[in-house]
Design a protein around this motif. Structure first.
Motif, PDB file in Angstrom:
ATOM      1  N   GLU A  44       5.219  -2.757   4.950  1.00 31.51           N
ATOM      2  CA  GLU A  44       4.239  -3.029   3.909  1.00 31.51           C
ATOM      3  C   GLU A  44       3.653  -1.625   3.460  1.00 31.51           C
ATOM      4  N   TRP A  45       4.040  -0.680   3.895  1.00 30.41           N
ATOM      5  CA  TRP A  45       3.646   0.719   3.278  1.00 30.41           C
ATOM      6  C   TRP A  45       5.019   1.526   2.783  1.00 30.41           C
ATOM      7  N   GLY A  46       4.574   2.073   1.389  1.00 26.69           N
ATOM      8  CA  GLY A  46       5.534   2.725   0.852  1.00 26.69           C
ATOM      9  C   GLY A  46       4.719   4.186   0.845  1.00 26.69           C
ATOM     10  N   ILE A  47       5.940   5.220   0.713  1.00 22.18           N
ATOM     11  CA  ILE A  47       5.291   6.611   0.776  1.00 22.18           C
ATOM     12  C   ILE A  47       5.948   7.501  -0.382  1.00 22.18           C
ATOM     13  N   LEU A  48       4.906   8.073  -1.023  1.00 26.06           N
ATOM     14  CA  LEU A  48       5.268   8.948  -2.011  1.00 26.06           C
ATOM     15  C   LEU A  48       5.192  10.554  -1.570  1.00 26.06           C
ATOM     16  N   ARG A  83       0.834  -1.285   0.104  1.00 22.74           N
ATOM     17  CA  ARG A  83      -0.108  -0.103   0.258  1.00 22.74           C
ATOM     18  C   ARG A  83       0.993   1.259  -0.050  1.00 22.74           C
ATOM     19  N   TRP A  84       0.348   2.359  -0.274  1.00 25.74           N
ATOM     20  CA  TRP A  84       1.043   3.581  -0.730  1.00 25.74           C
ATOM     21  C   TRP A  84       0.162   4.835   0.115  1.00 25.74           C
ATOM     22  N   LEU A  85       1.328   5.649   0.698  1.00 24.45           N
ATOM     23  CA  LEU A  85       0.571   6.739   1.342  1.00 24.45           C
ATOM     24  C   LEU A  85       1.207   8.005   0.878  1.00 24.45           C
ATOM     25  N   LEU A  86       0.317   8.764   0.128  1.00 26.02           N
ATOM     26  CA  LEU A  86       0.662  10.196  -0.385  1.00 26.02           C
ATOM     27  C   LEU A  86       0.895  11.067   0.756  1.00 26.02           C
ATOM     28  N   MET A  87       2.337  11.780   0.795  1.00 25.52           N
ATOM     29  CA  MET A  87       2.507  12.818   1.680  1.00 25.52           C
ATOM     30  C   MET A  87       2.713  14.065   1.258  1.00 25.52           C
ATOM     31  N   LEU A  88       1.755  15.173   1.403  1.00 31.39           N
ATOM     32  CA  LEU A  88       1.680  16.538   1.059  1.00 31.39           C
ATOM     33  C   LEU A  88       2.382  17.300   2.043  1.00 31.39           C
ATOM     34  N   HIS A  89       3.259  18.443   1.896  1.00 29.93           N
ATOM     35  CA  HIS A  89       3.630  19.056   2.933  1.00 29.93           C
ATOM     36  C   HIS A  89       2.658  20.378   2.916  1.00 29.93           C
ATOM     37  N   GLY A  90       3.180  21.358   3.723  1.00 31.98           N
ATOM     38  CA  GLY A  90       2.563  22.619   3.847  1.00 31.98           C
ATOM     39  C   GLY A  90       3.228  23.718   3.019  1.00 31.98           C
ATOM     40  N   ILE A  91       2.638  25.117   3.353  1.00 32.10           N
ATOM     41  CA  ILE A  91       2.977  26.126   2.388  1.00 32.10           C
ATOM     42  C   ILE A  91       4.536  26.422   2.968  1.00 32.10           C
ATOM     43  N   TYR A  92       5.110  26.863   1.788  1.00 35.04           N
ATOM     44  CA  TYR A  92       6.599  27.353   2.023  1.00 35.04           C
ATOM     45  C   TYR A  92       7.512  25.912   2.013  1.00 35.04           C
ATOM     46  N   VAL A 134      -3.785   9.320   2.023  1.00 31.20           N
ATOM     47  CA  VAL A 134      -3.228  10.498   1.961  1.00 31.20           C
ATOM     48  C   VAL A 134      -3.195  11.406   3.103  1.00 31.20           C
ATOM     49  N   MET A 135      -2.022  11.860   3.503  1.00 33.03           N
ATOM     50  CA  MET A 135      -1.572  13.071   4.554  1.00 33.03           C
ATOM     51  C   MET A 135      -1.152  14.378   4.043  1.00 33.03           C
ATOM     52  N   GLY A 136      -1.554  15.196   4.471  1.00 35.96           N
ATOM     53  CA  GLY A 136      -1.310  16.616   4.224  1.00 35.96           C
ATOM     54  C   GLY A 136      -1.194  17.446   5.339  1.00 35.96           C
ATOM     55  N   HIS A 137      -0.225  18.306   5.595  1.00 36.82           N
ATOM     56  CA  HIS A 137       0.191  19.157   6.580  1.00 36.82           C
ATOM     57  C   HIS A 137      -0.275  20.405   6.294  1.00 36.82           C
ATOM     58  N   SER A 138      -1.221  21.403   6.908  1.00 36.20           N
ATOM     59  CA  SER A 138      -1.435  22.614   6.848  1.00 36.20           C
ATOM     60  C   SER A 138      -2.002  22.884   5.545  1.00 36.20           C
ATOM     61  N   PHE A 139      -1.564  23.578   4.536  1.00 33.75           N
ATOM     62  CA  PHE A 139      -1.990  23.847   3.473  1.00 33.75           C
ATOM     63  C   PHE A 139      -2.248  22.494   2.654  1.00 33.75           C
ATOM     64  N   GLY A 140      -1.383  21.550   3.057  1.00 34.41           N
ATOM     65  CA  GLY A 140      -1.387  20.203   2.326  1.00 34.41           C
ATOM     66  C   GLY A 140      -2.534  19.354   2.721  1.00 34.41           C
ATOM     67  N   GLY A 141      -2.906  19.677   4.033  1.00 32.65           N
ATOM     68  CA  GLY A 141      -4.063  18.888   4.612  1.00 32.65           C
ATOM     69  C   GLY A 141      -5.386  19.255   3.893  1.00 32.65           C
ATOM     70  N   LYS A 142      -5.740  20.185   3.495  1.00 30.40           N
ATOM     71  CA  LYS A 142      -6.849  20.861   2.783  1.00 30.40           C
ATOM     72  C   LYS A 142      -6.956  20.171   1.357  1.00 30.40           C
TER      73      LYS A 142
END
Length: 274
Positions: A51-55, A23-32, A95-103
């Motif tokens: 068993e998890w990979g991250i993009l 399985r794969w987890l998308l990681m999205l950062h925040g602004i800047y 999918v996981m996002g921080h701050s801006f990436g969270g939305k």
């Protein structure tokens, strides 16, 4: 530039040593930021859960993802991620996002609810309001500085003189690139303003009330951040009580929780990922 002509987001795969992720987890950062901001957490997480990979993804106008046409919005940012996963023929289970990436994660989930098991929103502002807070104030502070510096160290000193602590100043200075013997900003502060304005005005509460597909939505509140006020926390908990698929987690630390309390972030994801 048409939608089809937009570039593909810069990205990097992270897997455990010798592991073949199921399985794969998308990681999205925040602004800047950029995907590399979450690199340490990603590497430690896949060692704990091989068993998890991250993009790790650089969102538009951040890191090495440049050349994108406006408008620069949450919807456009999520569409970029759509194009990336289609380009890779890639199906993320979370999918996981921080701050801006969270939305951005919540907007992305609307289109991928059938394949997503979880959505993680790390200290994002859910309330619709006028732009405010530390990320917003940074724009005017950086605009007041010179457009270029003789060295990265002098840029860090200038950012500190504007009232920011050393760690944050060093992190912001990652957005400088060498050009003709000097250092210039790689990010456009007008574009950052456009992205943040859309972040603050976009209402995504309906996604929590009616989570897409069968996905769980995990909202993380950093205890020393004002991104989620008491009213927002109450609404998150009410949504979870009503649908059984929204969860609120409180982690000690400030808004940049990935650097403030990485151990807690890793432990939470390690224990709660399917």
């Amino acid at each position: 530039m048409t939608t089809q002509e937009q570039p593909i987001l810069n990205h990097a795969r992270v897997t455990g040593a010798g592991a073949t992720p199921q399985r794969w987890l998308l990681m999205l950062h925040g602004i800047y930021g950029s995907g590399r901001n979450w690199g340490t957490i990603a590497r430690r997480l896949v060692e704990a859960r091989p068993e998890w990979g991250i993009l790790l993804v650089d969102l538009r106008n951040h890191g090495q993802s440049h050349g994108f046409a406006g408008p620069h919005t949450l919807a456009a940012s999520a569409a970029d991620v759509d194009r990336l996963v289609a380009h890779l023929d890639f199906h993320a289970a979370a999918v996981m996002g921080h701050s801006f990436g969270g939305k951005v994660s919540l907007v992305y989930a609307r289109h991928h609810g059938q394949e997503l098991k979880q959505v993680w929103v790390m200290d994002s502002t859910l309330a619709v309001r006028e732009p405010e807070g530390s990320a917003w104030r940074i724009i005017e502070s950086m605009r007041a500085l010179p457009p270029e510096f003789p060295s990265r160290a002098e840029a860090v000193a200038a950012i500190q003189a504007a009232g920011y602590e050393q760690g944050l100043a060093q992190w912001l200075a990652i957005n400088l690139e060498p050009a003709e013997g000097r250092y210039r900003w790689r990010i456009d502060w007008d574009v950052m303003e456009e992205m943040l304005r859309d972040y603050f005005r976009t209402d995504l509460w309906e996604t929590l009330v009616h989570p897409p597909g069968e996905a769980e939505i995990h909202i993380v509140k950093a205890t020393e951040s004002n991104s989620l006020d008491e009213e927002a926390e109450r609404r998150v908990e009410m949504a979870g009580t009503a649908n059984g698929r929204v969860f609120l987690h409180r982690l000690e630390g400030g808004h940049w929780i990935n650097t403030d309390n990485p151990e807690a972030v890793i432990a939470l994801l390690r224990d709660r990922l399917p």
